[in-house]
Motif scaffolding. Structure first.
Motif, PDB file in Angstrom:
ATOM      1  N   ASP A 172       0.836  -1.196   0.000  1.00  0.00           N
ATOM      2  CA  ASP A 172       0.000   0.000   0.000  1.00  0.00           C
ATOM      3  C   ASP A 172       0.872   1.247   0.000  1.00  0.00           C
ATOM      4  N   TYR A 173       0.250   2.405  -0.244  1.00  0.00           N
ATOM      5  CA  TYR A 173       1.023   3.645  -0.389  1.00  0.00           C
ATOM      6  C   TYR A 173       1.745   4.021   0.897  1.00  0.00           C
ATOM      7  N   LEU A 174       1.143   3.740   2.031  1.00  0.00           N
ATOM      8  CA  LEU A 174       1.773   4.073   3.302  1.00  0.00           C
ATOM      9  C   LEU A 174       3.095   3.338   3.481  1.00  0.00           C
TER      10      LEU A 174
ATOM     11  N   LYS B 127       6.480   5.328   4.466  1.00  0.00           N
ATOM     12  CA  LYS B 127       7.143   4.957   5.716  1.00  0.00           C
ATOM     13  C   LYS B 127       8.555   4.435   5.467  1.00  0.00           C
ATOM     14  N   THR B 128       8.711   3.555   4.488  1.00  0.00           N
ATOM     15  CA  THR B 128      10.030   2.978   4.225  1.00  0.00           C
ATOM     16  C   THR B 128      11.008   4.039   3.738  1.00  0.00           C
TER      17      THR B 128
ATOM     18  N   ILE C 189       8.950  17.593   6.511  1.00  0.00           N
ATOM     19  CA  ILE C 189       8.554  17.812   7.905  1.00  0.00           C
ATOM     20  C   ILE C 189       7.076  17.467   8.090  1.00  0.00           C
ATOM     21  N   ARG C 190       6.258  17.888   7.156  1.00  0.00           N
ATOM     22  CA  ARG C 190       4.828  17.599   7.229  1.00  0.00           C
ATOM     23  C   ARG C 190       4.581  16.084   7.142  1.00  0.00           C
ATOM     24  N   LEU C 191       5.333  15.396   6.287  1.00  0.00           N
ATOM     25  CA  LEU C 191       5.208  13.940   6.187  1.00  0.00           C
ATOM     26  C   LEU C 191       5.558  13.261   7.507  1.00  0.00           C
TER      27      LEU C 191
ATOM     28  N   THR D  25       1.029   6.167  12.590  1.00  0.00           N
ATOM     29  CA  THR D  25       1.611   4.919  13.085  1.00  0.00           C
ATOM     30  C   THR D  25       1.736   4.862  14.594  1.00  0.00           C
ATOM     31  N   GLY D  26       1.699   6.022  15.249  1.00  0.00           N
ATOM     32  CA  GLY D  26       1.936   6.066  16.688  1.00  0.00           C
ATOM     33  C   GLY D  26       3.400   6.007  17.059  1.00  0.00           C
TER      34      GLY D  26
END
Length: 490
Positions: free
Chosen positions: A24-26, A30-31, A93-95, A103-104
């Protein structure tokens, strides 16, 4: 198989070796950010920091000192090879902030905080107050200095200049209000006088001017130079922010002076304004749709910061509508590149659909700004503008050769148009563009600048593309408010 055929027909890609997304796009956002944090920090020289590298070689995840060839259309001198330019990472920074919310995991927000604090500490000139960021300046990890160029071809001017993203003053203020106060105060160094009446300015200012007591500090101000339209808006926004925070009427005066400048230079019959004051080239003497759109956007955001500046909103809407009206070429279903003050086009050149590097911005920039105006004001005139741009790009064939910033702007506009128009084709276009980015630009650890290229480079809109991935993720999770153009605007 139907999906792969659609990709081939709409974007001109071969079905051979067809790509099927299995993450998925997340995952990709994240990676990429995991590896940027892990490998991109400043671990070089004697003074290490938490600033993140602007250029990384994805083959060995190292930060190169120099000799990284620029992509087509990019000026070699205006990059941050061997170091970090925080302005290029406004979207990063926003990402990072959003990743912690999603994700917590606090490490993403902490990386943003640490990067920002080190940037404010290491990159502010102690005399002028200006920050070492923007079009030309950056912090070099290896010589631990603010500089232009790279270690093999260093620049000599130490030129401060804003670029297009809205300066993240509110976020920075939360880190260190005193430093941000000094940084915005230093923006006066772009102008011709500390007690200016004309508010004419130079888009360039010297980051490292040294005080000479016999001149009482006046030497930091500019003798002349080119007052480009978008910079007027960026300065007005900056002074509006400082006035809103401090309530010091001096900053209201500066906000008014910077924000009203191009309104005074408009043709009162057409409401078209010039692209630059004191530049005899057509791009300066005539009206540019994208230039006017950027000024209008920053004036609208100034009004959003502080409703006392209601006239900024009125001026922004008048100028943007005028520029769109006279720039539109109905027969060509596009926009003229330049329009004379009387409303007649300057030649037949059109704003490009895809733009790369240091050149005229693409049509999608205007489209996204029009989408923001519609969401902010509710005026259906902007709805029509978004539809014109969407109609023009809907069947545009995506080229095999491209730079990531072009893909990013197309992806973002497609999402903006989907939100504004409810056009399902634009949503599918956004997903297809994102999948092309994954297929063509994913190295396994980072997204690179262009197909078959080994380098990640923050200047070229990587985080803008990843922001589009997050918007798609929010839409997949049925959270459209979190994917809104107002949240992910320039």
């Amino acid at each position: 198989m139907k999906y792969l055929v659609t990709l081939s027909l709409v974007f001109g890609l071969s079905a051979t070796g067809a790509f099927a997304q299995n993450k998925d796009y997340l995952f990709y956002v994240k990676t990429h950010c995991d590896n940027l944090i892990l490998h991109g920090k400043d671990v070089y020289g004697t003074q290490q920091s938490s600033m993140l590298a602007s250029v990384i070689d994805s083959r060995d995840m190292s930060v190169p000192k120099s000799r990284v060839p620029p992509t087509e259309g990019t000026r070699e001198s205006d990059r941050a090879v061997g170091g970090s330019n925080y302005y290029h990472d406004v979207e990063t920074i926003r990402l990072l902030e959003n990743l912690t919310k999603l994700t917590g995991d606090a490490k993403y927000e902490q990386a943003a905080t640490d990067y920002t604090r080190d940037f404010l500490t290491l990159c502010q000139n102690p005399y002028t107050g200006l920050l070492g960021w923007g079009e030309h300046l950056y912090y070099n990890f290896f010589n631990e200095k603010i500089m232009e160029g790279d270690l093999e071809k260093p620049g000599t001017f130490f030129t401060h200049e804003f670029i297009e993203n809205t300066p993240p003053w509110d976020y920075l203020w939360g880190m260190d209000s005193a430093r941000v106060n000094r940084a915005i105060t230093g923006v006066r160094g772009h102008f011709r006088s500390p007690v200016t009446q004309s508010f004419l300015f130079n888009r360039h200012a010297r980051w490292n001017k040294i005080e000479k007591p016999e001149y009482r500090g006046l030497e930091q101000y500019q003798d002349g130079g080119q007052a480009w339209i978008k910079h007027s808006g960026l300065q007005a926004y900056s002074f509006t922010f400082l006035y809103t925070k401090t309530r010091n009427p001096e900053w209201k005066r500066w906000a008014e002076g910077a924000g009203n400048l191009f309104w005074k230079y408009r043709n009162p019959e057409t409401d078209l304004t010039v692209g630059c004051i004191d530049d005899p080239r057509p791009s300066g003497m005539f009206s540019s749709l994208n230039g006017t759109a950027l000024l209008s956007y920053y004036l609208l955001k100034s009004w959003e910061l502080n409703p006392e500046f209601g006239h900024f909103k009125a001026q922004a809407e008048t100028m943007l509508k005028a520029a769109e009206k006279y720039s539109w070429n109905a027969a060509g279903k596009g926009y003229y590149l330049l329009v004379k003050p009387d409303g007649k086009p300057d030649g037949t050149d059109m704003i490009p659909m895809v733009s790369t590097g240091y050149s005229e911005a693409d049509m999608l920039l205007f489209g996204s700004i029009a989408a923001y105006f519609y969401k902010t004001t509710g005026d259906k005139a902007y709805l029509g503008m978004v539809k014109k741009v969407a109609d023009a790009v809907e069947n545009h064939q995506w080229p095999d050769k491209f730079v990531i910033n072009s893909l990013a702007s197309n992806l973002q506009f497609s999402l903006d148009a989907y939100e504004i128009l409810g056009n399902e084709k634009m949503y599918q276009r956004a997903r297809q563009l994102a999948d092309i980015g994954i297929k063509k630009l994913w190295s396994g650890k980072l997204f690179v600048r262009e197909p078959n290229d080994p380098y990640y480079e923050s200047k070229l809109g990587t985080s803008l593309m990843l922001a589009g991935f997050l918007r798609l993720h929010y839409l997949d999770k049925k959270q459209p408010s979190l994917a809104s153009v107002t949240k992910w605007s320039l």
